[in-house]
Structure formats: structure tokens, C-alpha cells
Design an enzyme around this catalytic site. Structure first.
Site, PDB file in Angstrom:
ATOM      1  CD  GLN A  72      -2.396 -10.964  -4.832  1.00  0.00           C
ATOM      2  OE1 GLN A  72      -2.002 -12.136  -4.842  1.00  0.00           O
ATOM      3  NE2 GLN A  72      -2.952 -10.437  -3.753  1.00  0.00           N
ATOM      4  CB  SER A  83       3.104  -6.667  -0.597  1.00  0.00           C
ATOM      5  OG  SER A  83       2.809  -6.969   0.741  1.00  0.00           O
ATOM      6  CB  THR A 118      -0.914  -0.015   1.249  1.00  0.00           C
ATOM      7  OG1 THR A 118      -1.765  -1.163   1.157  1.00  0.00           O
ATOM      8  CG2 THR A 118      -1.753   1.235   1.356  1.00  0.00           C
ATOM      9  CG  HIS A 158       1.565  -9.564   3.528  1.00  0.00           C
ATOM     10  ND1 HIS A 158       0.317 -10.098   3.369  1.00  0.00           N
ATOM     11  CD2 HIS A 158       1.456  -8.255   3.197  1.00  0.00           C
ATOM     12  CE1 HIS A 158      -0.516  -9.143   2.978  1.00  0.00           C
ATOM     13  NE2 HIS A 158       0.154  -8.011   2.864  1.00  0.00           N
ATOM     14  CB  CYS A 176      -7.867  -4.880   2.331  1.00  0.00           C
ATOM     15  SG  CYS A 176      -6.308  -5.247   1.524  1.00  0.00           S
TER      16      CYS A 176
HETATM   17  N1  PLP Z   1      -1.968  -4.510  -4.221  1.00  0.00           N
HETATM   18  C1  PLP Z   1      -2.555  -5.703  -4.383  1.00  0.00           C
HETATM   19  C2  PLP Z   1      -2.872  -6.186  -5.747  1.00  0.00           C
HETATM   20  C3  PLP Z   1      -2.861  -6.489  -3.264  1.00  0.00           C
HETATM   21  O1  PLP Z   1      -3.445  -7.674  -3.433  1.00  0.00           O
HETATM   22  C4  PLP Z   1      -2.542  -5.993  -1.971  1.00  0.00           C
HETATM   23  C5  PLP Z   1      -2.898  -6.766  -0.763  1.00  0.00           C
HETATM   24  O2  PLP Z   1      -3.969  -7.346  -0.675  1.00  0.00           O
HETATM   25  C6  PLP Z   1      -1.912  -4.741  -1.871  1.00  0.00           C
HETATM   26  C7  PLP Z   1      -1.642  -4.035  -3.013  1.00  0.00           C
HETATM   27  C8  PLP Z   1      -1.546  -4.158  -0.553  1.00  0.00           C
HETATM   28  O3  PLP Z   1      -0.393  -4.756  -0.012  1.00  0.00           O
HETATM   29  P1  PLP Z   1      -0.094  -4.604   1.542  1.00  0.00           P
HETATM   30  O4  PLP Z   1      -1.045  -5.511   2.261  1.00  0.00           O
HETATM   31  O5  PLP Z   1       1.343  -5.008   1.704  1.00  0.00           O
HETATM   32  O6  PLP Z   1      -0.310  -3.178   1.890  1.00  0.00           O
END
Ligand code: PLP
Length: 381
Positions: A180, A200, A71, A202, A330
Site C-alpha cells: 500500500q 503489487s 500475495t 494493481h 479481498c
Molecule cells: N498486502 C496488502 C497490504 C494489500 O493491501 C494487498 C491487496 O489488497 C495484498 C498484500 C495482496 O496483493 P495482491 O492483490 O497483488 O495479491
């Protein structure tokens, strides 16, 4: 029995990644900005990790910046580029309505707060953004395109290479959310020729709360986090060294095991599709495309003629010990229909009848068997 089939939401941190992090919380606890030996030790892992990420993604280490999450990477890239253009004639941003909120909300904020003009490209029924639609939307004022490499709910991969060619021919920045896609399909940043990309940890067996921003050396960003000049003055704040040590391991494991992971995802997805068809025949629909789709994500929809209660579907799976998702990670917890599916034209009932299954490094064939067995109970009782 507990089965985890929600790896697109997050993954279990690989124990080898945890092992790599621990020394940087115990004996090597220095601040990389310190000049003494503690600081130097931290600085070494910081730069080694940067090199490991850059080597995997095929870019230069100086183009890699550590952030707190995907994010933050999306926010930094989009706001950082936009602020450079604030007050100039270039005020138009192109994105899509199926982006992750970390992109969509950021662009909408820029529109509402600073008056940037925004065009949302209409995706196809799988959430794919066509390069032709991008060509039609580009104007003289366009300075930024932000399109995700693959969609988190459907796994649909868009043709970023073609979009990138359009963007560079017109001198427009292209930011790509690759969160992803990393580790699931090839991402070569040199080939894609992006201005910026977001990662990301995780989603790839690393810890939550650490991300990566790729920023081309040819691109200037207004910084988002002011502070002590860390990350070559793009992001202030003492670096999260233990997690950055973890990221190094994450990428080393992608080098040594990434191909094996993908074979596993592929096999599980193929087996899953076959078994679901055997169980439900015409009454199971696949929302994800059969081609140009991530190997680990499959979004399915149960035909409403089966007569089950769609509002409790995800909860019923949970009660049977199966973790799957009905929308974006989320938003999990809230049983609202997926905004992405609704945007793609699904009715509320159809969206609620849809389930995203996503495989990970630790998923097994027996997990699929368990899912199929419990699906029978959920749908028919
Ligand atoms: N972008 C995509 C396509 C995601 O699937 C996610 C998480 O679900 C994010 C961004 C956000 O990543 P983070 O959880 O590390 O903020």
C-alpha cells in the site's frame, strides 16, 4: 454517476501502462529464455523493467524478482526464509494481527504445518506496531519479523526504520509488506535495510496479476515455485512479459508523476475531512490516524446515534453509484465487519459503521462533493 473511491482495493490501469503492454502481446511476443531475436526483445524489456523498479526503490536490479501478485511475494518471502530455518533452533516468527491475510495466513500455516512458534504483536488503536513491542517479543530463537509498512484498511504507517534497526542488531530477517505504501510515501529499500519486501502493480495503476518481490542479495530463500530456472532460479515459469512491460511504465510514471499524485491525494483527503466534519460535526469519527498515515486512505466511522442501518451502509453507497470499502478488498462482496477493526477493539456495530475511502490518480474534488451529497441522503433518510 459512478464514483470510484476504493483505490486501496485496486486502481484503474493507467491507459499509458496498457499502451506499453500491448506490443508485448502482439509483435514482441517472444519468450525471454529463447536465444533468437524474439527472445532477445523480450529479455531486454524484462531487464529494463527490473532496472526501473530497482531504481525507484533504491536497490540493485538483481534484488528484484517478478511474481504474480503481492500475495505471492509475501508467500515467497516468508515461506522461503522459514524453510531455510526448518529443523534449526531458530523457530520463532514475529508478526502482527493486522497484517494482510497474505502474511497472516502464511505465518499461521507455518505454525500449524511445521511447528514454528509465532508471536502476534499487539498494535495500538490505529494498527501501528511499536518498535518497543518488537523488542519485548524478540527471543534468541527469532529469525523472522514480518510487519507491514502501512495498513491497507487504515493507512497507518509503522516505524519500519526503527524495527529494522532492532532486527539487524539481532541478526533477524525483516520482511515488509510495502504493497500500500509504494507511490504514496517514500520507500527507500537501502535505507530501510530489509531482507525482503512485497509490491503489487494493481495498487499503482498497473494490471492485476503481477507483483514484485525484493530480496536482499545477502538473503537466501528456499524457492517456492520450482521450474525452468527463471528469475535467477527463484521463481520458475515463463515471465509475464506484457505485464512486466507494464510495470516498467508504472514505475516511470511514479518517477514523473508520483509527487503530483501525492499532492492530489493530500488535497483530496484534507478537503474530505473538512467536508465530513462540516456535514456531521461530532458524529463523524476518523479511524485513521491524523499523522503518519498514507495520504490516500481515510477510514471513517459514523456515530451510531445517527440511527442509520450499518449493515447496509456499503450497499447503499453502491446503489448511489459510489464504490467504497467496508474492509479488506479481498473480502469485498461479503458484508462482514472488518477483522482488522475488530482486532483493534471496535465493536461489530462500530466496525460495520466504518467506511474506507481511498483516493487515486484519477480522483477529483467533485468525487468528494458527490460522496458528501450522497452521504447526507444515506445517513438522514
Ligand atoms: N498486502 C496488502 C497490504 C494489500 O493491501 C494487498 C491487496 O489488497 C495484498 C498484500 C495482496 O496483493 P495482491 O492483490 O497483488 O495479491
Amino acid at each position: 454517476m459512478n464514483i470510484y473511491l476504493d483505490n486501496a482495493a485496486t486502481t484503474k490501469t493507467d491507459s499509458r501502462v496498457v499502451d506499453a503492454m500491448i506490443p508485448y502481446m502482439t509483435e514482441h511476443f517472444g519468450n525471454p529464455s529463447s536465444v533468437h531475436s524474439y527472445g532477445k526483445k523480450a529479455k531486454v524489456i524484462l531487464e529494463e523493467s527490473r532496472e526501473a523498479v530497482a531504481s525507484f526503490l533504491n536497490c540493485k536490479p538483481k534484488e528484484i524478482f517478478f511474481t504474480s501478485c503481492g500475495t505471492e511475494s509475501n508467500n515467497t518471502a516468508i515461506k522461503g526464509i522459514a524453510l531455510k530455518y526448518l529443523g534449526s533452533k531458530k523457530n520463532h516468527i514475529i508478526t502482527s494481527p493486522v497484517e494482510h491475510p497474505a502474511v497472516l495466513e502464511t505465518v499461521i500455516f507455518l505454525k500449524d504445518k511445521f511447528g514454528f512458534e509465532v508471536t502476534l504483536i499487539k498494535p495500538d488503536r490505529f494498527g501501528r506496531i511499536s518498535p518497543e513491542e518488537i523488542i519485548n517479543a524478540v527471543k534468541d530463537e527469532t529469525f523472522l519479523i514480518s510487519i507491514m509498512h502501512s495498513n491497507n484498511e487504515l493507512g497507518t504507517i509503522s516505524d519500519i526504520k526503527s524495527i529494522s534497526e532492532i532486527a539487524s542488531a539481532k541478526n533477524i530477517h525483516l520482511h515488509c509488506d510495502t504493497v500500500q505504501s509504494i507511490g504514496k510515501t517514500k520507500i527507500d529499500l537501502k535505507e530501510l535495510n530489509l531482507s525482503a519486501a512485497s509490491v503489487s502493480a494493481h495498487k499503482i495503476y498497473g494490471p492485476k496479476g503481477i507483483g514484485v518481490l525484493y530480496k536482499s542479495e545477502n538473503v537466501e530463500l528456499d524457492k517456492f515455485m520450482h521450474g525452468g530456472g527463471q528469475e535467477r532460479d527463484l521463481r520458475g515459469g515463463t515471465e509475464n512479459i506484457p505485464y512486466i512491460a507494464g510495470i516498467k511504465k508504472v514505475f516511470e510514471l511514479l518517477v514523473s508523476e508520483g509527487e503530483e499524485d501525492v499532492v492530489n491525494y493530500d488535497e483530496l483527503k484534507t478537503y474530505f475531512i473538512r467536508e465530513m466534519k462540516n456535514l456531521l460535526g461530532e458524529k463523524i469519527h476518523f479511524n485513521s490516524p491524523s499523522e503518519n498515515s498514507l495520504p490516500n486512505i481515510i477510514n471513517i466511522r459514523f456515530d451510531n446515534s445517527l440511527g442509520f442501518d450499518e449493515e447496509t451502509l456499503i450497499i447503499k453507497y453502491d446503489l448511489k453509484g459510489i464504490a467504497v470499502s467496508g474492509g479488506s478488498a479481498c473480502h469485498s462482496g461479503a458484508l462482514k465487519p472488518s477483522k482488522v477493526l475488530m482486532t483493534l477493539g471496535f465493536s461489530e456495530k462500530e466496525a460495520l459503521s466504518s467506511v474506507r475511502v481511498s483516493f487515486g490518480r484519477f480522483s477529483l474534488k467533485s468525487d468528494v462533493d458527490y460522496f458528501i451529497g450522497k452521504t447526507k441522503e444515506i445517513i438522514y433518510t
